[in-house]
Design a protein around this motif. Structure first.
Motif, PDB file in Angstrom:
ATOM      1  N   LYS A 123      59.266  34.741  81.284  1.00 45.57           N
ATOM      2  CA  LYS A 123      57.800  34.721  81.867  1.00 45.57           C
ATOM      3  C   LYS A 123      57.342  35.359  80.383  1.00 45.57           C
ATOM      4  N   GLY A 124      57.927  35.516  79.701  1.00 45.43           N
ATOM      5  CA  GLY A 124      56.850  36.921  78.677  1.00 45.43           C
ATOM      6  C   GLY A 124      56.745  38.536  78.909  1.00 45.43           C
ATOM      7  N   GLU A 125      57.688  39.034  80.014  1.00 42.85           N
ATOM      8  CA  GLU A 125      57.505  40.432  80.891  1.00 42.85           C
ATOM      9  C   GLU A 125      58.644  41.284  79.677  1.00 42.85           C
ATOM     10  N   THR A 126      58.448  42.289  80.062  1.00 43.46           N
ATOM     11  CA  THR A 126      59.419  43.323  79.431  1.00 43.46           C
ATOM     12  C   THR A 126      60.433  43.639  80.387  1.00 43.46           C
ATOM     13  N   ILE A 127      61.649  43.884  79.707  1.00 48.35           N
ATOM     14  CA  ILE A 127      62.693  44.249  80.761  1.00 48.35           C
ATOM     15  C   ILE A 127      62.831  45.604  79.226  1.00 48.35           C
ATOM     16  N   VAL A 128      63.829  47.017  80.297  1.00 46.15           N
ATOM     17  CA  VAL A 128      64.103  47.934  79.887  1.00 46.15           C
ATOM     18  C   VAL A 128      65.773  47.443  79.583  1.00 46.15           C
ATOM     19  N   VAL A 129      66.337  46.932  78.364  1.00 49.96           N
ATOM     20  CA  VAL A 129      67.537  46.429  77.788  1.00 49.96           C
ATOM     21  C   VAL A 129      68.790  48.059  78.941  1.00 49.96           C
ATOM     22  N   PRO A 130      69.794  48.184  79.335  1.00 47.34           N
ATOM     23  CA  PRO A 130      70.105  49.014  79.593  1.00 47.34           C
ATOM     24  C   PRO A 130      71.732  49.791  78.667  1.00 47.34           C
ATOM     25  N   LYS A 131      71.809  51.389  78.689  1.00 43.50           N
ATOM     26  CA  LYS A 131      73.013  51.328  77.721  1.00 43.50           C
ATOM     27  C   LYS A 131      74.179  51.793  78.468  1.00 43.50           C
ATOM     28  N   PHE A 132      75.228  50.926  78.446  1.00 43.57           N
ATOM     29  CA  PHE A 132      76.451  51.238  78.935  1.00 43.57           C
ATOM     30  C   PHE A 132      77.173  52.577  78.108  1.00 43.57           C
ATOM     31  N   GLU A 133      77.672  53.323  78.122  1.00 39.44           N
ATOM     32  CA  GLU A 133      78.419  54.380  77.484  1.00 39.44           C
ATOM     33  C   GLU A 133      80.291  54.303  77.617  1.00 39.44           C
ATOM     34  N   PHE A 134      80.741  53.614  76.779  1.00 42.47           N
ATOM     35  CA  PHE A 134      82.000  53.274  77.035  1.00 42.47           C
ATOM     36  C   PHE A 134      83.334  54.939  77.444  1.00 42.47           C
ATOM     37  N   ALA A 135      82.140  56.273  76.364  1.00 44.57           N
ATOM     38  CA  ALA A 135      83.478  56.908  76.752  1.00 44.57           C
ATOM     39  C   ALA A 135      83.649  57.960  77.665  1.00 44.57           C
ATOM     40  N   ARG A 136      82.562  57.942  78.451  1.00 46.58           N
ATOM     41  CA  ARG A 136      82.197  57.637  80.255  1.00 46.58           C
ATOM     42  C   ARG A 136      82.145  57.218  80.839  1.00 46.58           C
ATOM     43  N   GLN A 137      82.429  56.028  80.235  1.00 46.55           N
ATOM     44  CA  GLN A 137      82.991  54.253  81.513  1.00 46.55           C
ATOM     45  C   GLN A 137      81.327  54.324  82.347  1.00 46.55           C
ATOM     46  N   MET A 138      79.892  54.573  82.351  1.00 49.52           N
ATOM     47  CA  MET A 138      78.721  54.825  82.934  1.00 49.52           C
ATOM     48  C   MET A 138      77.816  53.931  81.870  1.00 49.52           C
ATOM     49  N   ARG A 139      76.881  53.153  82.959  1.00 48.07           N
ATOM     50  CA  ARG A 139      75.227  53.120  82.340  1.00 48.07           C
ATOM     51  C   ARG A 139      74.609  53.644  82.608  1.00 48.07           C
ATOM     52  N   ASN A 140      73.953  54.078  81.441  1.00 43.37           N
ATOM     53  CA  ASN A 140      72.736  55.242  81.414  1.00 43.37           C
ATOM     54  C   ASN A 140      71.753  54.408  80.801  1.00 43.37           C
ATOM     55  N   ASP A 141      71.161  54.325  81.922  1.00 46.57           N
ATOM     56  CA  ASP A 141      69.209  52.861  82.357  1.00 46.57           C
ATOM     57  C   ASP A 141      68.554  54.488  81.333  1.00 46.57           C
ATOM     58  N   HIS A 142      68.482  55.526  81.047  1.00 49.38           N
ATOM     59  CA  HIS A 142      67.867  56.253  80.241  1.00 49.38           C
ATOM     60  C   HIS A 142      67.719  56.285  78.652  1.00 49.38           C
ATOM     61  N   LEU A 143      68.810  55.670  78.469  1.00 49.11           N
ATOM     62  CA  LEU A 143      69.264  55.288  77.039  1.00 49.11           C
ATOM     63  C   LEU A 143      68.795  54.166  76.444  1.00 49.11           C
ATOM     64  N   GLY A 144      68.032  53.393  77.431  1.00 53.39           N
ATOM     65  CA  GLY A 144      67.704  51.701  77.856  1.00 53.39           C
ATOM     66  C   GLY A 144      66.832  51.198  76.938  1.00 53.39           C
ATOM     67  N   THR A 145      66.827  50.274  75.852  1.00 54.73           N
ATOM     68  CA  THR A 145      65.719  49.984  74.758  1.00 54.73           C
ATOM     69  C   THR A 145      64.571  48.429  75.864  1.00 54.73           C
TER      70      THR A 145
END
Length: 312
Positions: A123-145
């Motif tokens: 639809k042409g809307e903006t998303i924030v692609v999340p970032k998964f940190e494999f070293a910590r085995q957790m998703r960090n949405d604050h590092l999203g793009t």
């Protein structure tokens, strides 16, 4: 499809550089055909879903498709679906029959978030692609793009579960691609090197070079990886609008340089020693190729290093 060992060794002996150039040109043609399929479908969806099993070369292929589309004036963005892994709760995580966490399961993916992002991008809307940190085995949405697609821009989502029911099944308008090293090497009618061995070798060499993982450990994981492929990946390849065979006729001769010392160093008491010996005997049939001859843009550079693409 299969390759003939005698022809591979003949080409290596007579014109090795020309042989490599010809093989890479054939792969470039496959990339061009995939780009054709994507552009044909662009009026219906800007989403491309690229799936394939471990060691198939999904990342490099996605980047090559990006290059091909940009040559044609279409900007594209490649997104690894690994970033959509959930931060797993041990209490609710999917499990294998022996009780271990099933990291191959699509239930490890946040499919609801993925599908929401597909809809917003369309639809042409903006998303924030999340970032998964494999070293910590957790998703960090604050590092999203942040990502927003303009008119005639494309998003390529690559990952092992891209064609799953919960992904491609809920987005029937998307262009679907499937990639795997599918070709065996024969000597006459006799099997000398399996296509699945190519993927195992790619993964073993890459894991050793870039992830600090020994061949024995890779072999221990391989049985579970193959189980996951049969359950969660291969059954959905029929959805693909275009299927890549990512095997390169010259790759066993190149990988011989890296794989043989690693395989021979595995202790004899390793429970998968028999399979290792089969691999070693397979390599012995091939004339070697100096890895320095492999072009920097080759798909094989994803696994041996020294390429032009950034895999971080």
């Amino acid at each position: 499809m299969s390759y003939q060992l005698q022809e591979i060794n003949r080409r290596i002996d007579q014109d090795v550089k020309g042989f490599l150039e010809e093989c890479d040109a054939q792969y470039a043609q496959k990339v061009s055909q995939a780009a054709d399929a994507i552009l044909t479908n662009l009026p219906h969806s800007p989403i491309v879903l690229l799936s394939g099993p471990s060691g198939s070369g999904k990342t490099t292929t996605a980047l090559k498709i990006e290059e091909e589309l940009e040559k044609r004036g279409v900007l594209s963005h490649t997104i690894s679906m690994d970033n959509y892994f959930k931060t797993l709760d041990p209490k609710t995580a999917p499990r294998t029959a022996d009780g271990l966490v099933d990291f191959e399961s699509p239930k490890c993916m946040d499919m609801d978030l993925l599908n929401s992002h597909f809809a917003k991008l369309s639809k042409g809307e903006t998303i924030v692609v999340p970032k998964f940190e494999f070293a910590r085995q957790m998703r960090n949405d604050h590092l999203g793009t942040p990502l927003r697609l303009k008119k005639n821009e494309i998003a390529i989502f690559e990952g092992i579960h891209a064609l799953n029911d919960e992904c491609a099944g809920r987005n029937p308008a998307a262009t679907c691609l499937y990639i795997s090293a599918r070709s065996d090497v024969l000597e006459g009618e006799d099997l000398r090197f399996k296509g699945t061995w190519m993927r195992l070798t790619r993964r073993a060499v890459r894991d050793y070079n870039f992830r600090g993982t020994g061949v024995g450990e890779t072999m221990d994981m391989w049985a579970n990886v193959r189980r996951g492929e049969k359950l969660y990946i291969s059954p959905f390849k029929h959805r693909a609008n275009y299927i890549f065979d990512s095997s390169l006729p010259y790759e066993v001769s190149v990988m011989k340089h890296y794989a043989m010392p690693l395989l021979e160093a595995v202790p004899q008491e390793n429970v998968r020693r028999r399979e290792l010996l089969d691999l070693i005997h397979g390599f012995e049939h091939f004339l070697p190729i100096d890895p320095a001859l492999v072009p920097p843009a080759s798909l094989l550079r994803e696994f041996i290093g020294g390429g032009i693409y950034d895999y971080t």
